[in-house]
Motif scaffolding. Structure first.
Motif, mmCIF file in Angstrom:
data_model
loop_
_atom_site.group_PDB
_atom_site.id
_atom_site.type_symbol
_atom_site.label_atom_id
_atom_site.label_comp_id
_atom_site.label_asym_id
_atom_site.label_seq_id
_atom_site.Cartn_x
_atom_site.Cartn_y
_atom_site.Cartn_z
ATOM 1 N N UNK A 1 38.991 39.072 52.393
ATOM 2 C CA UNK A 1 37.901 38.825 51.822
ATOM 3 C C UNK A 1 36.265 38.927 52.253
ATOM 4 N N UNK A 2 36.453 40.142 52.915
ATOM 5 C CA UNK A 2 34.921 40.747 52.902
ATOM 6 C C UNK A 2 34.604 41.876 51.390
ATOM 7 N N UNK A 3 36.134 42.207 51.055
ATOM 8 C CA UNK A 3 36.155 43.293 49.907
ATOM 9 C C UNK A 3 35.265 41.941 48.815
ATOM 10 N N UNK A 4 35.921 40.941 48.648
ATOM 11 C CA UNK A 4 35.173 39.526 47.823
ATOM 12 C C UNK A 4 34.417 39.317 47.642
ATOM 13 N N UNK A 5 33.368 38.674 49.198
ATOM 14 C CA UNK A 5 31.589 38.721 49.424
ATOM 15 C C UNK A 5 31.261 39.589 49.293
ATOM 16 N N UNK A 6 31.997 41.103 48.679
ATOM 17 C CA UNK A 6 30.916 42.441 48.659
ATOM 18 C C UNK A 6 30.813 41.875 46.824
ATOM 19 N N UNK A 7 32.031 41.781 46.536
ATOM 20 C CA UNK A 7 32.020 41.882 45.048
ATOM 21 C C UNK A 7 30.860 40.556 44.372
ATOM 22 N N UNK A 8 31.179 39.125 45.460
ATOM 23 C CA UNK A 8 29.461 37.982 44.858
ATOM 24 C C UNK A 8 29.292 39.099 45.368
ATOM 25 N N UNK B 1 29.251 41.585 40.182
ATOM 26 C CA UNK B 1 30.540 41.567 39.530
ATOM 27 C C UNK B 1 31.511 40.530 39.771
ATOM 28 N N UNK B 2 31.688 39.371 40.379
ATOM 29 C CA UNK B 2 32.299 38.236 40.348
ATOM 30 C C UNK B 2 31.169 37.441 39.937
ATOM 31 N N UNK B 3 31.411 36.193 39.077
ATOM 32 C CA UNK B 3 29.960 35.302 39.314
ATOM 33 C C UNK B 3 30.489 33.871 39.386
ATOM 34 N N UNK B 4 32.167 33.675 38.974
ATOM 35 C CA UNK B 4 31.736 32.405 39.355
ATOM 36 C C UNK B 4 32.470 31.419 37.865
ATOM 37 N N UNK B 5 32.829 32.627 37.281
ATOM 38 C CA UNK B 5 32.749 32.215 35.604
ATOM 39 C C UNK B 5 33.969 31.963 35.258
ATOM 40 N N UNK B 6 34.489 31.162 34.807
ATOM 41 C CA UNK B 6 36.205 31.132 34.240
ATOM 42 C C UNK B 6 36.225 31.488 32.678
ATOM 43 N N UNK B 7 37.230 32.292 31.709
ATOM 44 C CA UNK B 7 36.572 32.085 30.637
ATOM 45 C C UNK B 7 37.084 31.490 29.544
ATOM 46 N N UNK B 8 37.001 30.040 29.526
ATOM 47 C CA UNK B 8 37.168 29.082 28.623
ATOM 48 C C UNK B 8 35.147 28.806 29.026
ATOM 49 N N UNK C 1 38.232 44.863 40.058
ATOM 50 C CA UNK C 1 39.670 44.490 38.751
ATOM 51 C C UNK C 1 40.153 44.834 38.756
ATOM 52 N N UNK C 2 40.249 45.529 40.202
ATOM 53 C CA UNK C 2 41.832 46.026 40.277
ATOM 54 C C UNK C 2 42.650 45.156 41.172
ATOM 55 N N UNK C 3 43.630 44.874 40.256
ATOM 56 C CA UNK C 3 44.574 43.840 41.135
ATOM 57 C C UNK C 3 45.101 44.574 42.749
ATOM 58 N N UNK C 4 45.500 43.394 44.132
ATOM 59 C CA UNK C 4 46.407 43.669 45.021
ATOM 60 C C UNK C 4 47.696 44.235 44.941
ATOM 61 N N UNK C 5 47.943 43.347 44.012
ATOM 62 C CA UNK C 5 49.206 42.752 44.016
ATOM 63 C C UNK C 5 49.713 42.500 42.486
ATOM 64 N N UNK C 6 51.684 43.044 42.392
ATOM 65 C CA UNK C 6 51.940 42.415 41.220
ATOM 66 C C UNK C 6 52.647 41.350 41.372
ATOM 67 N N UNK C 7 52.673 39.782 40.509
ATOM 68 C CA UNK C 7 52.971 38.373 40.205
ATOM 69 C C UNK C 7 54.358 38.293 40.968
ATOM 70 N N UNK C 8 54.860 37.610 41.905
ATOM 71 C CA UNK C 8 56.129 37.316 42.150
ATOM 72 C C UNK C 8 57.261 38.877 41.881
#
Length: 557
Positions: free
Chosen positions: A15-22, A26-33, A395-402
């Protein structure tokens, strides 16, 4: 006693990283749609996409995506469902993807070269409920038959949708264009798409990219690469591949209000004609394809390329000698790109000197891309020394999917991704890639996991042991060579057996590019002291052979 390893869809940023990125924007809360909707409002009647005779404006692309989203919803797809998208370079790729983004359905970005083994794996890991294909690929391959083979076994698939050509017994995409219905806005922290890893220990892993992190990479890439409304980007590499999709690629071009021209094939004759017809300003190639373009431009002249301003090259190692040919032969600037579908992307910049442009793969997008170059014990090495590249960032993942078990090896305890690349880094942060630590072959930008091919070869009764290694190649960068130890060495002629082994792999359903370019039979594979195959000895043998061989010259990959 610990319980079973829990497989998760998305490993969140702390959460501290996510808050910093917002906070940094960097993160603007917009979806690709919503991103496409915003561009449609901003650039409505400008041409967004050219595919053959079709020219779609931003408004038309936006409307097509809405119509197909409504059709997928009517078919029963819901937010969170996964669909495998395996389409050639056609306009429908964008319609399908943006429709999925609008609906909250997650596309798995399969490539045209994948075959039964890979697609079945993607379906099994993701639990995909739909499979989107064209009738045939550019090479004539029938994807409907592949779908039939998948459906002949237990699977999560409920729908097969054909976006181009004869749908046969399946669903034609055109029948899914329904009246537009309002849809709830997606949470930008959700998974937007599943990209594919290169894979070094088996079939590709699935990479969960969120709307927030992916759009940041796209926006920042478009700015670094100086894209604008006058940009005309030629998409010649497979559209689903991360490089031509987001670095800055087609999405970056749409972000800037430019125009995407879709090339059905990457050969120089096709591409040069499109460049001349549409005044293309930018293209992105892997080194093997660049070589064919350079040879064609040198022999035919570069008049058709007069509009070209920038050639991006990435996906595999580019030699300085080849890099130096770009400007004099193609008449445009070179931009080197080094990145990965897991996140980190590096670019050379337009103001860089020739030394950096020719000899490095650039520096990272973001001030918050954290880079470590470490030795085998994870100790940081000095500036300029070679080591393993580790990274984390917005924008670098923290883990692969499943893939919890694999994640424990692929990421450090504090969230750095182990890229598998060996690099050196200068004092200004520019990176030079010197090789791979992972057991992986990079064949013209297509990544081959040696272990996967070895396991498939070991299913043949004549193969006692096998080792797949890279052989240097002037055209593709690397080709693959399988060293095979036989169970019955004198059972049949070696030339016939080599063909039989390649046919065996085709019948096993692996992608064509993974079939070894070369097979060598040995009495016994060399072993290390602990009893493992000494692949380094095999590589040295091949490197020695390549050094004495004449360079390869071909007109196409």
């Amino acid at each position: 006693m610990s319980g079973p390893v829990q497989e998760v869809d998305l490993t969140p940023w702390p959460e501290d990283f996510a808050r910093h990125y917002r906070e940094r924007g960097y993160w603007r809360g917009q979806s690709l749609g919503a991103f496409l909707r915003e561009r449609a409002h901003q650039y409505g009647e400008r041409i967004a996409l050219i595919c053959g005779a079709r020219r779609w404006t931003y408004r038309e692309l936006d409307t097509h995506a809405d119509e197909v989203a409504a059709g997928l919803q009517a078919l029963g797809l819901r937010a969170g469902d996964r669909v495998v998208v395996q389409l050639p370079n056609i306009a429908e790729f964008f319609v399908v993807c943006f429709a999925c983004f609008r609906l909250g359905v997650i596309p798995v970005m399969a490539l045209p070269g994948h075959r039964r083994a890979e697609i079945a794996s993607f379906c099994a890991i993701s639990g995909a409920v739909a499979y989107l294909i064209a009738e045939r690929g550019a090479d004539g391959y029938d994807y409907r038959q592949l779908a039939r083979e998948l459906l002949a076994h237990p699977t999560s698939l409920r729908h097969v949708i054909v976006a181009q050509g004869d749908a046969a017994e399946f669903i034609a995409l055109d029948t899914l264009r329904h009246e537009v219905r309002p849809l709830p806005e997606r949470d930008a922290g959700e998974i937007a798409l599943l990209q594919l890893s290169g894979g070094s220990t088996g079939r590709p892993k699935l990479i969960p990219r969120t709307h927030d992190d992916y759009l940041y990479s796209v926006r920042a890439s478009a700015a670094i690469c100086e894209l604008g409304t006058d940009t005309v980007f030629l998409a010649v590499l497979p559209l689903a591949h991360n490089f031509p999709l987001s670095s800055p690629g087609t999405l970056g071009t749409l972000c800037a209000g430019g125009c995407v021209v879709v090339a059905p094939r990457p050969d120089p004759a096709t591409a040069f004609a499109l460049i001349a017809e549409h005044a293309v300003t930018q293209a992105a190639l892997v080194p093997a394809l660049l070589l064919s373009w350079l040879d064609a431009a040198a022999s035919r002249g570069r008049d058709a390329l007069a509009s070209l301003k920038c050639m991006q090259v990435g996906g595999a190692s580019l030699s300085p000698e080849v890099a130096a040919r770009v400007r004099p032969t193609l008449g445009c600037a070179l931009q080197q790109v080094f990145g990965m579908a897991e996140g980190l992307v590096n670019y050379t910049r337009s103001g860089d000197d020739d030394t950096r442009i020719l000899h490095t793969q650039g520096r990272p997008i973001s001030d918050d891309d954290e880079i470590r170059v470490v030795d085998d014990e994870d100790r940081d090495v000095a500036i300029g020394e070679v080591g393993h590249l580790l990274t984390r960032g917005p924008y670098t993942i923290r883990g692969y999917y499943r893939a919890a078990e694999h994640n424990a090896r692929a990421f450090t305890a504090d969230g750095f991704y182990r890229t598998g690349d060996r690099v050196r880094r200068d004092a200004q942060g520019y990176i030079q890639v010197v090789g791979r630590a992972k057991d992986q072959i990079n064949r013209g930008g297509e990544k081959i996991a040696a272990e996967e091919v070895e396991h498939q070869l070991l299913t043949h009764p004549q193969v006692r042991n096998v080792a797949l290694v890279a052989v240097p190649d002037a055209f593709l960068g690397e080709r693959s060579c399988a060293f095979v130890e036989l169970a019955q060495p004198d059972a049949q002629p070696r030339s016939r057996l080599a063909l039989e082994l390649k046919m065996h792999l085709r019948e096993r359903g692996i992608a064509t590019y993974k079939i070894p370019d070369r097979i060598e039979f040995v009495d016994a594979l060399p072993l290390t002291a602990p009893g493992k195959v000494a692949k380094q000895q095999l590589r040295e043998r091949l490197h020695g052979q390549a050094a004495n061989a004449a360079p390869l010259h071909r007109s196409h990959p």
